[in-house]
Design an enzyme around this catalytic site. Structure first.
Site, PDB file in Angstrom:
ATOM      1  N   LYS A  78       6.798   1.440 -11.691  1.00 35.46           N
ATOM      2  CA  LYS A  78       6.932  -0.025 -11.623  1.00 35.46           C
ATOM      3  C   LYS A  78       6.803  -0.485 -10.170  1.00 35.46           C
ATOM      4  O   LYS A  78       6.059  -1.431  -9.871  1.00 35.46           O
ATOM      5  CB  LYS A  78       8.296  -0.442 -12.173  1.00 35.46           C
ATOM      6  CG  LYS A  78       8.691  -1.873 -11.876  1.00 35.46           C
ATOM      7  CD  LYS A  78      10.014  -2.278 -12.505  1.00 35.46           C
ATOM      8  CE  LYS A  78      11.189  -1.895 -11.700  1.00 35.46           C
ATOM      9  NZ  LYS A  78      11.466  -2.784 -10.546  1.00 35.46           N
ATOM     10  N   ASN A  79       7.492   0.226  -9.259  1.00 33.91           N
ATOM     11  CA  ASN A  79       7.555  -0.241  -7.874  1.00 33.91           C
ATOM     12  C   ASN A  79       6.345   0.143  -7.038  1.00 33.91           C
ATOM     13  O   ASN A  79       6.282  -0.194  -5.861  1.00 33.91           O
ATOM     14  CB  ASN A  79       8.861   0.223  -7.227  1.00 33.91           C
ATOM     15  CG  ASN A  79      10.062  -0.459  -7.889  1.00 33.91           C
ATOM     16  OD1 ASN A  79       9.890  -1.437  -8.607  1.00 33.91           O
ATOM     17  ND2 ASN A  79      11.246   0.074  -7.671  1.00 33.91           N
ATOM     18  N   CYS A 125      16.706  -8.156  -9.971  1.00 32.67           N
ATOM     19  CA  CYS A 125      18.022  -7.712 -10.453  1.00 32.67           C
ATOM     20  C   CYS A 125      19.128  -8.270  -9.570  1.00 32.67           C
ATOM     21  O   CYS A 125      19.003  -8.326  -8.349  1.00 32.67           O
ATOM     22  CB  CYS A 125      18.085  -6.189 -10.432  1.00 32.67           C
ATOM     23  SG  CYS A 125      17.065  -5.485 -11.718  1.00 32.67           S
ATOM     24  N   ARG A 137      20.092 -10.212  -1.793  1.00 31.94           N
ATOM     25  CA  ARG A 137      18.632  -9.973  -1.726  1.00 31.94           C
ATOM     26  C   ARG A 137      17.921 -11.023  -0.869  1.00 31.94           C
ATOM     27  O   ARG A 137      17.021 -11.726  -1.304  1.00 31.94           O
ATOM     28  CB  ARG A 137      18.048  -9.897  -3.141  1.00 31.94           C
ATOM     29  CG  ARG A 137      18.850  -8.904  -3.970  1.00 31.94           C
ATOM     30  CD  ARG A 137      18.160  -8.343  -5.113  1.00 31.94           C
ATOM     31  NE  ARG A 137      17.144  -7.368  -4.738  1.00 31.94           N
ATOM     32  CZ  ARG A 137      16.363  -6.782  -5.653  1.00 31.94           C
ATOM     33  NH1 ARG A 137      16.486  -7.116  -6.918  1.00 31.94           N
ATOM     34  NH2 ARG A 137      15.455  -5.909  -5.288  1.00 31.94           N
ATOM     35  N   ASP A 151      18.266   3.382  -6.765  1.00 28.06           N
ATOM     36  CA  ASP A 151      17.870   3.099  -8.155  1.00 28.06           C
ATOM     37  C   ASP A 151      18.309   4.185  -9.120  1.00 28.06           C
ATOM     38  O   ASP A 151      18.129   4.025 -10.332  1.00 28.06           O
ATOM     39  CB  ASP A 151      16.344   2.919  -8.242  1.00 28.06           C
ATOM     40  CG  ASP A 151      15.901   1.658  -7.518  1.00 28.06           C
ATOM     41  OD1 ASP A 151      14.697   1.509  -7.277  1.00 28.06           O
ATOM     42  OD2 ASP A 151      16.776   0.843  -7.168  1.00 28.06           O
ATOM     43  N   ARG A 161      12.557  -4.333 -18.250  1.00 25.99           N
ATOM     44  CA  ARG A 161      11.860  -4.708 -17.004  1.00 25.99           C
ATOM     45  C   ARG A 161      11.220  -3.487 -16.365  1.00 25.99           C
ATOM     46  O   ARG A 161      10.240  -3.574 -15.655  1.00 25.99           O
ATOM     47  CB  ARG A 161      12.842  -5.309 -15.991  1.00 25.99           C
ATOM     48  CG  ARG A 161      13.542  -6.533 -16.481  1.00 25.99           C
ATOM     49  CD  ARG A 161      14.426  -7.099 -15.426  1.00 25.99           C
ATOM     50  NE  ARG A 161      13.641  -7.395 -14.208  1.00 25.99           N
ATOM     51  CZ  ARG A 161      14.050  -8.243 -13.293  1.00 25.99           C
ATOM     52  NH1 ARG A 161      15.226  -8.839 -13.429  1.00 25.99           N
ATOM     53  NH2 ARG A 161      13.320  -8.502 -12.230  1.00 25.99           N
TER      54      ARG A 161
HETATM   55  C1  EPZ Z   1      12.702  -2.569  -3.737  1.00 24.08           C
HETATM   56  O1  EPZ Z   1      13.446  -3.767  -3.679  1.00 24.08           O
HETATM   57  C2  EPZ Z   1      12.672  -2.179  -5.207  1.00 24.08           C
HETATM   58  N1  EPZ Z   1      12.009  -3.223  -5.971  1.00 24.08           N
HETATM   59  C3  EPZ Z   1      14.102  -1.977  -5.710  1.00 24.08           C
HETATM   60  O2  EPZ Z   1      14.002  -1.508  -7.059  1.00 24.08           O
HETATM   61  C4  EPZ Z   1      14.772  -0.891  -4.869  1.00 24.08           C
HETATM   62  O3  EPZ Z   1      16.119  -0.764  -5.276  1.00 24.08           O
HETATM   63  C5  EPZ Z   1      14.720  -1.284  -3.393  1.00 24.08           C
HETATM   64  O4  EPZ Z   1      13.349  -1.524  -3.002  1.00 24.08           O
HETATM   65  C6  EPZ Z   1      15.292  -0.199  -2.487  1.00 24.08           C
HETATM   66  O5  EPZ Z   1      14.603   0.992  -2.677  1.00 24.08           O
HETATM   67  C7  EPZ Z   1      10.655  -3.282  -5.951  1.00 24.08           C
HETATM   68  O6  EPZ Z   1       9.993  -2.517  -5.277  1.00 24.08           O
HETATM   69  C8  EPZ Z   1      10.040  -4.370  -6.792  1.00 24.08           C
HETATM   70  P1  EPZ Z   1      14.651  -3.706   0.131  1.00 24.08           P
HETATM   71  P2  EPZ Z   1      13.473  -4.629  -2.304  1.00 24.08           P
HETATM   72  O7  EPZ Z   1      13.943  -4.853   0.741  1.00 24.08           O
HETATM   73  O8  EPZ Z   1      12.144  -4.591  -1.650  1.00 24.08           O
HETATM   74  C9  EPZ Z   1      18.168  -5.857   2.399  1.00 24.08           C
HETATM   75  C10 EPZ Z   1      14.570  -1.352  -9.330  1.00 24.08           C
HETATM   76  O9  EPZ Z   1      15.618  -1.092  -9.945  1.00 24.08           O
HETATM   77  N2  EPZ Z   1      17.132  -6.824   2.811  1.00 24.08           N
HETATM   78  O10 EPZ Z   1      14.303  -2.319   0.565  1.00 24.08           O
HETATM   79  O11 EPZ Z   1      14.074  -5.943  -2.600  1.00 24.08           O
HETATM   80  C11 EPZ Z   1      18.478  -5.987   0.920  1.00 24.08           C
HETATM   81  O12 EPZ Z   1      19.402  -7.022   0.690  1.00 24.08           O
HETATM   82  C12 EPZ Z   1      14.616  -2.274  -8.136  1.00 24.08           C
HETATM   83  O13 EPZ Z   1      13.431  -0.890  -9.622  1.00 24.08           O
HETATM   84  C13 EPZ Z   1      17.457  -7.808   3.730  1.00 24.08           C
HETATM   85  O14 EPZ Z   1      18.597  -7.890   4.195  1.00 24.08           O
HETATM   86  O15 EPZ Z   1      14.507  -3.751  -1.445  1.00 24.08           O
HETATM   87  C14 EPZ Z   1      19.023  -4.629   0.597  1.00 24.08           C
HETATM   88  O16 EPZ Z   1      20.389  -4.587   0.972  1.00 24.08           O
HETATM   89  C15 EPZ Z   1      16.020  -2.759  -7.812  1.00 24.08           C
HETATM   90  N3  EPZ Z   1      16.507  -8.708   4.100  1.00 24.08           N
HETATM   91  C16 EPZ Z   1      18.224  -3.692   1.506  1.00 24.08           C
HETATM   92  O17 EPZ Z   1      17.686  -4.526   2.537  1.00 24.08           O
HETATM   93  C17 EPZ Z   1      15.226  -8.643   3.604  1.00 24.08           C
HETATM   94  O18 EPZ Z   1      14.380  -9.482   4.007  1.00 24.08           O
HETATM   95  C18 EPZ Z   1      17.083  -2.982   0.793  1.00 24.08           C
HETATM   96  O19 EPZ Z   1      16.230  -3.961   0.273  1.00 24.08           O
HETATM   97  C19 EPZ Z   1      14.915  -7.637   2.676  1.00 24.08           C
HETATM   98  C20 EPZ Z   1      15.882  -6.735   2.300  1.00 24.08           C
END
Ligand code: EPZ
Length: 418
Positions: free
Chosen positions: A22-23, A116, A121, A305, A397
């Site tokens: 998915k990702n 989610c 986020r 995840d 999803r």
């Molecule tokens: C991706 O989400 C995945 N989703 C998530 O999978 C996965 O859990 C996550 O990466 C971490 O591996 C997709 O790829 C569609 P991040 P993403 O930006 O990109 C903070 C699933 O179950 N952050 O790496 O949103 C954020 O709040 C889903 O398949 C900021 O602070 O994750 C979090 O604490 C859930 N500011 C951390 O970084 C930002 O601008 C990691 O978020 C962006 C993120």
């Protein structure tokens, strides 16, 4: 609304072909708008999130045809650079459209993303990166409005190795002249897959997976065919399910190295897990020993995840464990539901303390987000009696048909109408 009805106690056995990641598929779908020629993606997975992304592309003017397991995307007639709220709020990955649309049109107007509910986020790291590239970013009335008429290459240091921000900035840079470097970039395999897809379209990108991604802007991209990697989180989910239920299962299509941290951690309890080529075989008998201290982290650490699924395993392991969720600030929504099934868990801040119990008992439980709902299904597979899991829309999803995949391995699970 559908529910999953599970009769616990069955062992799992057999082989399962894991579906596409998915990702990986989500950023690759967004990246299609960077190209003005036809693209064919193979082994399209029918997850709700990928369907939502297809709806976003169609709303922008892309023509999408499903031919068997292939998805044919023609982005040549794209006429819009705006993603409305009712579509954007369905998925987190709508935020990827910003980078892709800026690459194509040098402007974009995207409503805030959904995704989610596992924390706030924020998207500050994405927006800080765009500003570094000279993009004018305005946030108002629930939209992010960007003007990239003066976008230029730059060196961007991410505050945190955000997966989405890394991917958004890669997409924004591939058609921007000059060399853009993304430092402290996320290293997930899905980012390497996005790089491979962009390169297949003629982009000049290198370094994905190393923490520093380097993009040399090119003028135009060309159409291509691509087969995204398989879903390591789905594979990890079923690997853990087998350890909980007992049995002998082979998962096909996923590299063991993409689950390295999980397999290393499980290896501490003498699990029988064998990785060969793109197959992972797991044999399990009887109760497992508790894993002790477990820390989720960015790749190559233990994936956040899989945290909920590992926690479910710990509820019936011998001994105590402590699960630290270091990536998202609110990712224990599955805990109260597991406690309803007899689990012994105590959460303080970002740490779950688990004491293994002899058995779990079937109950009616409700999932609140994708991976947490998957953990409730795993608990139902081992619980005594019947478990009904509501909130199946969350699981759909990211799993194309969890009940048929688990039934094919011998589980007694079916989808029932409410
Ligand atoms: C991706 O989400 C995945 N989703 C998530 O999978 C996965 O859990 C996550 O990466 C971490 O591996 C997709 O790829 C569609 P991040 P993403 O930006 O990109 C903070 C699933 O179950 N952050 O790496 O949103 C954020 O709040 C889903 O398949 C900021 O602070 O994750 C979090 O604490 C859930 N500011 C951390 O970084 C930002 O601008 C990691 O978020 C962006 C993120």
């Amino acid at each position: 609304m559908a529910k999953l009805l599970i009769h616990g106690g069955r062992k799992l056995s057999g082989e399962l072909q894991i579906t596409a990641a998915k990702n990986a598929y989500l950023p690759i779908l967004a990246a299609c708008v960077l190209c003005e020629e036809k693209i064919v993606l193979h082994n399209y997975p029918h997850y709700c999130d990928t369907e939502s992304m297809c709806k976003i592309l169609t709303s922008l003017g892309a023509n999408i045809i499903q031919e068997g397991s292939d998805l044919e995307i023609d982005p040549s007639a794209l006429f819009s650079w705006g993603v409305e709220s009712e579509l954007a709020c369905q998925v987190r990955s709508s935020i990827f459209m910003l980078g892709a649309l800026l690459g194509r049109f040098k402007k974009a107007r995207v409503a805030y993303p959904g995704g989610c509910e596992i924390g706030a986020r924020p998207i500050d790291i994405h927006l800080a990166g765009f500003r570094k590239l000279g993009v004018k970013v305005e946030e108002k009335h629930g939209f992010i409005q960007c003007d990239a008429s003066n976008m230029h290459s730059a060196t961007i240091l991410l505050d945190f190795p955000s997966v989405g921000a890394t991917e958004s900035l890669m997409m924004a840079s591939v058609l921007t002249s000059g060399t853009t470097r993304i430092l402290n970039a996320a290293k997930e395999p899905e980012i390497v897959d996005l790089e491979n897809f962009l390169v297949k379209m003629g982009a000049k990108v290198r370094g994905a997976g190393t923490g520093e991604v380097v993009i040399e802007g090119v003028k135009k991209l060309k159409g291509c065919e691509y087969d995204p990697i398989k879903d390591r989180i789905i594979a990890g989910t079923y690997l853990i399910a087998t350890l909980m239920c007992g049995g002998d299962v082979t998962l096909k299509g996923v590299k063991g190295e993409h689950l390295g941290a999980l397999i290393d951690k499980l290896g501490q309890t003498a699990c029988n897990i064998e990785c060969k080529n793109d197959k992972i075989r797991v044999k399990a008998e009887g109760r497992m020993a508790a894993l002790g201290k477990i820390e989720t982290s960015v790749y190559p650490g233990l994936p956040t995840d899989l945290q909920a699924q590992i926690l479910a395993l710990q509820t019936i392991s011998d001994g105590s464990s402590m699960i630290c969720e270091n990536v998202f600030e609110s990712r224990f929504k599955h805990v109260p539901e597991l406690i309803k099934m007899g689990a012994d868990i105590h959460v303080k801040d970002r740490v779950a303390f688990v004491r293994g119990v002899k058995k779990l008992y079937g109950a009616s439980v409700t999932g609140m987000e994708l991976r947490g709902t998957a953990s409730l299904v795993l608990a139902g597979l081992v619980a005594e009696g019947y478990t009904t899991v509501s909130g199946v829309r969350h699981i759909d999803r990211g799993y194309s048909a969890i009940e048929s995949e688990l039934s094919s391995l011998g589980a007694d699970i079916r989808r029932v109408k409410d």
